[in-house]
Motif scaffolding. Structure first.
Motif, PDB file in Angstrom:
ATOM      1  N   CYS A 103      50.448  34.274  33.253  1.00 33.89           N
ATOM      2  CA  CYS A 103      49.859  32.953  33.454  1.00 33.89           C
ATOM      3  C   CYS A 103      48.383  33.127  33.793  1.00 33.89           C
ATOM      4  O   CYS A 103      47.957  34.209  34.206  1.00 33.89           O
ATOM      5  N   ALA A 122      54.545  35.007  36.188  1.00 38.63           N
ATOM      6  CA  ALA A 122      55.690  34.147  36.487  1.00 38.63           C
ATOM      7  C   ALA A 122      56.956  34.935  36.193  1.00 38.63           C
ATOM      8  O   ALA A 122      57.001  35.728  35.250  1.00 38.63           O
ATOM      9  N   ARG A 133      55.714  31.358  39.997  1.00 40.31           N
ATOM     10  CA  ARG A 133      54.494  32.158  39.852  1.00 40.31           C
ATOM     11  C   ARG A 133      54.209  32.943  41.121  1.00 40.31           C
ATOM     12  O   ARG A 133      54.374  32.433  42.232  1.00 40.31           O
ATOM     13  N   GLU A 152      54.572  28.061  46.046  1.00 45.74           N
ATOM     14  CA  GLU A 152      53.597  29.074  45.640  1.00 45.74           C
ATOM     15  C   GLU A 152      52.695  29.495  46.790  1.00 45.74           C
ATOM     16  O   GLU A 152      52.206  28.649  47.546  1.00 45.74           O
ATOM     17  N   LEU A 170      52.868  29.749  29.680  1.00 40.87           N
ATOM     18  CA  LEU A 170      53.603  30.932  30.114  1.00 40.87           C
ATOM     19  C   LEU A 170      53.660  31.869  28.908  1.00 40.87           C
ATOM     20  O   LEU A 170      54.339  31.565  27.930  1.00 40.87           O
TER      21      LEU A 170
END
Length: 199
Positions: A103, A122, A133, A152, A170
């Protein structure tokens, strides 16, 4: 954030390629050593993340001028920028059957100038609730990335008001812009001058 998958087939996120070379003996040896201390997918993924985050300094922090881009080279030299460290973590995860992808964010200096791409990872743990992620960039004062799947804890929060972007893609393989700059830079100084400024 909601990740948009480039492929619907998880096999793409387990494959090896030139950058994510998880069939390389050094990647396999490192994965074996980490697995032997853990034994389940979650604990292994956390250990692999912390190993790449902590045992492989970001070259901007260490001052190392070498430019590594293959996962095996990152593990061998214990050196790399964010893209390279993301390749290493992706390879270690895939080596144990954990789907992982790459990512990107667009980040700038404190005042929002000098926007460049930043790479992170990820992963999709078996029995988990989708993709999460994590950022193996490496911690330092003001940076505290952690392995948390429910929320996150990345190295850098994006500031949209300054033009920063969380790209939703992704990627199963390294983005060509990041791979090109890593492969074509003779040293970190040249790399720094040519960092991609967007996807």
């Amino acid at each position: 954030m909601e990740l948009i998958q480039e492929h619907t087939d998880l096999a793409a996120y387990l494959a090896a390629d030139d950058a994510v070379d998880h069939g390389h003996p050094l990647v396999e040896e490192t994965a074996d050593a980490l697995w032997s201390t853990t034994g389940d997918a979650y604990s292994y993924a956390k250990a692999a993340f912390e190993f790449v985050r902590d045992a492989i300094p970001h070259s901007a922090d260490s001052g190392d001028d070498r430019v590594a881009w293959r996962a095996s080279d990152v593990l061998g030299t214990r050196n790399g920028i964010c893209y390279a460290k993301a390749h290493a973590l992706t390879a270690l995860l895939r080596a144990r059957g954990i789907p992982a992808g790459l990512c990107y964010q667009l980040l700038g200096d404190d005042d929002g100038t000098n926007l460049v791409l930043h790479g992170l990872v990820a992963l999709c743990l078996p029995g988990g609730e989708g993709w999460s992620r994590v950022d193996p960039r490496g911690n330092k004062p003001g940076v505290d990335a952690q392995f948390t799947l429910d929320r996150e804890r990345l190295a850098f929060p994006v500031r949209p008001e300054l033009g920063e972007i969380d790209y939703p893609g992704l990627y199963a393989a390294a983005h060509p812009a990041t791979l090109k700059v890593l492969q074509e830079s003779a040293d970190r100084t040249q790399l720094w001058r040519n960092l991609p400024t967007g996807l």
